[in-house]
Write a protein that holds these residues in place. Structure first.
Motif, PDB file in Angstrom:
ATOM      1  N   SER A 156       1.858  32.865  45.939  1.00 60.79           N
ATOM      2  CA  SER A 156       0.515  32.300  45.864  1.00 60.79           C
ATOM      3  C   SER A 156       0.049  32.349  44.418  1.00 60.79           C
ATOM      4  O   SER A 156      -0.296  33.410  43.891  1.00 60.79           O
ATOM      5  N   ARG A 157       0.112  31.202  43.746  1.00 64.26           N
ATOM      6  CA  ARG A 157      -0.332  31.146  42.358  1.00 64.26           C
ATOM      7  C   ARG A 157      -1.856  31.120  42.293  1.00 64.26           C
ATOM      8  O   ARG A 157      -2.495  30.387  43.045  1.00 64.26           O
ATOM      9  N   PRO A 158      -2.452  31.882  41.385  1.00 69.27           N
ATOM     10  CA  PRO A 158      -3.914  31.861  41.257  1.00 69.27           C
ATOM     11  C   PRO A 158      -4.391  30.582  40.573  1.00 69.27           C
ATOM     12  O   PRO A 158      -3.616  29.889  39.902  1.00 69.27           O
ATOM     13  N   ASP A 159      -5.657  30.276  40.736  1.00 73.06           N
ATOM     14  CA  ASP A 159      -6.226  29.097  40.094  1.00 73.06           C
ATOM     15  C   ASP A 159      -6.035  29.132  38.584  1.00 73.06           C
ATOM     16  O   ASP A 159      -5.858  28.098  37.938  1.00 73.06           O
ATOM     17  N   GLU A 160      -6.055  30.355  38.015  1.00 72.47           N
ATOM     18  CA  GLU A 160      -5.969  30.488  36.556  1.00 72.47           C
ATOM     19  C   GLU A 160      -4.665  29.913  36.013  1.00 72.47           C
ATOM     20  O   GLU A 160      -4.612  29.443  34.877  1.00 72.47           O
ATOM     21  N   TYR A 161      -3.601  29.937  36.822  1.00 74.54           N
ATOM     22  CA  TYR A 161      -2.320  29.418  36.357  1.00 74.54           C
ATOM     23  C   TYR A 161      -2.448  27.953  35.969  1.00 74.54           C
ATOM     24  O   TYR A 161      -1.907  27.521  34.939  1.00 74.54           O
ATOM     25  N   TYR A 162      -3.156  27.192  36.791  1.00 74.44           N
ATOM     26  CA  TYR A 162      -3.242  25.753  36.574  1.00 74.44           C
ATOM     27  C   TYR A 162      -4.194  25.387  35.436  1.00 74.44           C
ATOM     28  O   TYR A 162      -4.259  24.227  35.040  1.00 74.44           O
ATOM     29  N   GLY A 163      -4.890  26.376  34.909  1.00 70.62           N
ATOM     30  CA  GLY A 163      -5.741  26.126  33.753  1.00 70.62           C
ATOM     31  C   GLY A 163      -5.131  26.588  32.450  1.00 70.62           C
ATOM     32  O   GLY A 163      -5.753  26.480  31.395  1.00 70.62           O
ATOM     33  N   ARG A 164      -3.889  27.073  32.488  1.00 74.15           N
ATOM     34  CA  ARG A 164      -3.279  27.645  31.275  1.00 74.15           C
ATOM     35  C   ARG A 164      -2.843  26.573  30.290  1.00 74.15           C
ATOM     36  O   ARG A 164      -2.662  26.855  29.105  1.00 74.15           O
ATOM     37  N   GLY A 165      -2.678  25.341  30.764  1.00 71.56           N
ATOM     38  CA  GLY A 165      -2.269  24.252  29.883  1.00 71.56           C
ATOM     39  C   GLY A 165      -2.146  22.977  30.681  1.00 71.56           C
ATOM     40  O   GLY A 165      -2.040  23.004  31.915  1.00 71.56           O
ATOM     41  N   ARG A 166      -2.127  21.845  29.983  1.00 66.14           N
ATOM     42  CA  ARG A 166      -2.033  20.556  30.657  1.00 66.14           C
ATOM     43  C   ARG A 166      -0.730  20.404  31.428  1.00 66.14           C
ATOM     44  O   ARG A 166      -0.653  19.616  32.372  1.00 66.14           O
ATOM     45  N   TRP A 167       0.288  21.156  31.066  1.00 63.29           N
ATOM     46  CA  TRP A 167       1.598  21.019  31.675  1.00 63.29           C
ATOM     47  C   TRP A 167       1.702  21.710  33.027  1.00 63.29           C
ATOM     48  O   TRP A 167       2.563  21.373  33.836  1.00 63.29           O
ATOM     49  N   ALA A 168       0.860  22.690  33.301  1.00 59.22           N
ATOM     50  CA  ALA A 168       1.002  23.510  34.502  1.00 59.22           C
ATOM     51  C   ALA A 168       0.823  22.668  35.768  1.00 59.22           C
ATOM     52  O   ALA A 168      -0.160  21.956  35.924  1.00 59.22           O
ATOM     53  N   HIS A 216       2.727  18.397  47.703  1.00 57.85           N
ATOM     54  CA  HIS A 216       1.690  19.136  46.991  1.00 57.85           C
ATOM     55  C   HIS A 216       0.528  19.390  47.955  1.00 57.85           C
ATOM     56  O   HIS A 216      -0.026  18.471  48.544  1.00 57.85           O
ATOM     57  N   ALA A 217       0.212  20.674  48.142  1.00 63.47           N
ATOM     58  CA  ALA A 217      -0.953  21.055  48.931  1.00 63.47           C
ATOM     59  C   ALA A 217      -2.197  21.084  48.043  1.00 63.47           C
ATOM     60  O   ALA A 217      -3.260  20.615  48.433  1.00 63.47           O
ATOM     61  N   ARG A 218      -2.028  21.619  46.847  1.00 67.68           N
ATOM     62  CA  ARG A 218      -3.111  21.599  45.865  1.00 67.68           C
ATOM     63  C   ARG A 218      -3.290  20.189  45.305  1.00 67.68           C
ATOM     64  O   ARG A 218      -2.378  19.369  45.371  1.00 67.68           O
ATOM     65  N   PRO A 219      -4.431  19.916  44.706  1.00 63.44           N
ATOM     66  CA  PRO A 219      -4.627  18.616  44.048  1.00 63.44           C
ATOM     67  C   PRO A 219      -3.966  18.591  42.669  1.00 63.44           C
ATOM     68  O   PRO A 219      -4.624  18.599  41.627  1.00 63.44           O
ATOM     69  N   ASP A 338      -6.968  24.895  51.922  1.00 61.50           N
ATOM     70  CA  ASP A 338      -8.329  25.379  52.155  1.00 61.50           C
ATOM     71  C   ASP A 338      -8.991  25.923  50.896  1.00 61.50           C
ATOM     72  O   ASP A 338     -10.019  26.585  50.950  1.00 61.50           O
ATOM     73  N   GLY A 339      -8.395  25.617  49.747  1.00 62.35           N
ATOM     74  CA  GLY A 339      -8.943  26.101  48.487  1.00 62.35           C
ATOM     75  C   GLY A 339      -8.238  27.331  47.967  1.00 62.35           C
ATOM     76  O   GLY A 339      -8.388  27.697  46.806  1.00 62.35           O
ATOM     77  N   ARG A 340      -7.435  27.978  48.819  1.00 63.70           N
ATOM     78  CA  ARG A 340      -6.706  29.170  48.387  1.00 63.70           C
ATOM     79  C   ARG A 340      -5.254  29.167  48.826  1.00 63.70           C
ATOM     80  O   ARG A 340      -4.391  29.701  48.151  1.00 63.70           O
ATOM     81  N   ARG A 341      -4.972  28.553  49.994  1.00 61.34           N
ATOM     82  CA  ARG A 341      -3.621  28.644  50.552  1.00 61.34           C
ATOM     83  C   ARG A 341      -3.455  27.633  51.674  1.00 61.34           C
ATOM     84  O   ARG A 341      -4.426  26.993  52.091  1.00 61.34           O
ATOM     85  N   VAL A 342      -2.219  27.522  52.168  1.00 63.95           N
ATOM     86  CA  VAL A 342      -1.922  26.717  53.351  1.00 63.95           C
ATOM     87  C   VAL A 342      -1.576  27.680  54.484  1.00 63.95           C
ATOM     88  O   VAL A 342      -0.625  28.459  54.382  1.00 63.95           O
ATOM     89  N   LEU A 343      -2.336  27.630  55.546  1.00 66.80           N
ATOM     90  CA  LEU A 343      -2.126  28.545  56.660  1.00 66.80           C
ATOM     91  C   LEU A 343      -0.790  28.256  57.345  1.00 66.80           C
ATOM     92  O   LEU A 343      -0.441  27.106  57.589  1.00 66.80           O
ATOM     93  N   GLY A 344      -0.052  29.311  57.638  1.00 66.62           N
ATOM     94  CA  GLY A 344       1.224  29.196  58.319  1.00 66.62           C
ATOM     95  C   GLY A 344       2.396  28.882  57.419  1.00 66.62           C
ATOM     96  O   GLY A 344       3.543  28.811  57.898  1.00 66.62           O
ATOM     97  N   LEU A 345       2.164  28.722  56.128  1.00 70.97           N
ATOM     98  CA  LEU A 345       3.239  28.296  55.235  1.00 70.97           C
ATOM     99  C   LEU A 345       4.270  29.403  55.008  1.00 70.97           C
ATOM    100  O   LEU A 345       5.467  29.142  54.921  1.00 70.97           O
TER     101      LEU A 345
END
Length: 389
Positions: A156-168, A216-219, A338-345
């Motif tokens: 489960s990657r935190p939201d902060e990971y996707y803000g570390r750079g445009r490449w993430a 992709h579950a996240r946007p 759901d903003g944090r995870r996919v249930l049952g994944l």
């Protein structure tokens, strides 16, 4: 004493920085330079803690020009690895390249063709110890036929990971291949271990075709839930299934399905379970080895570890390229984010590992995204978002 430069001080590079500072404090190396586009606060605090003052550079070439460098450790974003490694090899230094080594097969082949005067290794973290544990367990079982080798993990990657750079979380950025997905980056060490073990089970093991499902579950533009099956010309099939958007963490590991049993290795080879039928078979422990990063920077003229060489990563990079080419782009996941995870994944990933099955083979709701490609003679990724250099 050998002089070392670290390129990349954020993310996993911060761990490498601490390791290098420990080696410097023990009198094993000199950390003479750091390369990064900016000096991050965690890195500067760590340097203060150790009382170390290496020079900062925004370009590896400048660092190599200023210092007499024996080894370069590269822990930058994946799409920058090729250029930095080519520069370091060209300068005659040893190279320790964080995984994934490069994003394109054609770049890997170019690096492998360079004349390296010192060792060049890829830091796949626990891949080597995992392969060793798999081989010891397989030997303890009497080396039975192996049908499937499954790399798996649910993170489960935190939201902060996707803000570390445009490449993430992207596959492509400004015409370059980034390929930042769960199986390509955070779980690449267990995928590599599965491929290496298959190669040990069957001499001459090589991929014949690759089938993939990427979602992709996240946007995000890249994938965060995927399954890949590599079918060889002969020998065991390799399946990789994983996510970075799970509700329940499943520790990364490799599960080998044998003719009459199974082997399960997690925790980088520290936890090994082997069964023959219903009988659990004891597996001998391995001698503790020095970390690969330590060996690389303290002995830059030593021979490269065969399991960490550029050549040893070719099946992984080929598979990664074939996956992207086969599916084109990830599909929206059928389950709701759901903003944090996919249930049952987490349960789905674990079930895929037990059954050596793709996502859609366990839950038909995940069907419709698969692509496949024949990789006989495959030479590298071709994709409309990839701009030729």
């Amino acid at each position: 004493m050998n002089n070392t430069v670290l390129a990349g001080t954020g993310g996993f590079g911060l761990r490498h920085l601490r390791s290098l500072l420990d080696l410097q404090a023990a009198g094993r190396i000199r950390l003479v330079g750091l390369v990064d586009v900016h000096a991050g606060d965690p890195a500067t605090r760590l340097l203060t803690e150790y009382g170390s003052t290496p020079s900062w550079h925004s370009d590896l070439g400048l660092a190599l020009a200023e210092h007499d460098v024996d080894s370069v450790v590269i822990a930058t974003p994946p799409h920058t690895h090729f250029g930095l490694a080519r520069t370091a090899i060209g300068a005659g230094t040893a190279v320790y390249l964080e995984k994934p080594p490069v994003t394109l097969l054609q770049d890997l082949d170019e690096l492998a063709g360079l004349l390296a005067v010192r060792r060049v290794e890829v830091g796949f973290q626990t891949a080597r110890s995992t392969v060793g544990a798999l081989h010891r367990a397989w030997t303890a079982l009497g080396m039975p036929p192996v049908h499937d080798v499954v790399a798996h993990g649910a993170l489960s990657r935190p939201d902060e990971y996707y803000g570390r750079g445009r490449w993430a979380g992207t596959w492509f950025l400004d015409g370059q291949a980034v390929l930042d997905g769960p199986l390509f980056n955070p779980l690449a060490h267990v995928v590599q271990a599965a491929l290496l073990f298959a190669s040990q089970v069957e001499r001459g093991w090589a991929p014949a075709s690759v089938r993939a499902e990427c979602f992709h579950a996240r946007p995000i533009e890249g994938d965060d839930v995927s399954a890949v099956r590599v079918v060889p010309h002969r020998g065991p099939r390799v399946l990789a299934v994983g996510t970075t958007s799970t509700d329940v963490v499943v520790r990364p590991g490799v599960l080998a399905h044998t003719e009459n049993g199974m082997i399960h290795v997690t925790d980088g080879g520290q936890r090994v379970i082997a069964y023959q039928g219903r009988r659990r078979v004891p597996v001998p422990s391995a001698a503790v080895a020095a970390p690969s990063l330590e060996r690389a920077v303290t002995d830059p003229l030593g021979p490269a570890d065969p399991l960490l060489s550029l050549a040893a990563t070719r099946h992984l990079v080929l598979t990664t390229n074939a996956v992207v080419q086969a599916v084109g782009s990830p599909s929206p996941a059928p389950s709701t984010w759901d903003g944090r995870r996919v249930l049952g994944l987490g349960r789905l990933v674990a079930a895929c590992a037990r059954r050596a099955a793709m996502l859609s083979e366990v839950d038909p709701a995940w069907a419709g995204s698969a692509g496949s490609i024949d990789v006989a003679g495959y030479r590298g990724l071709m994709h409309p978002e990839l701009v030729a250099a």
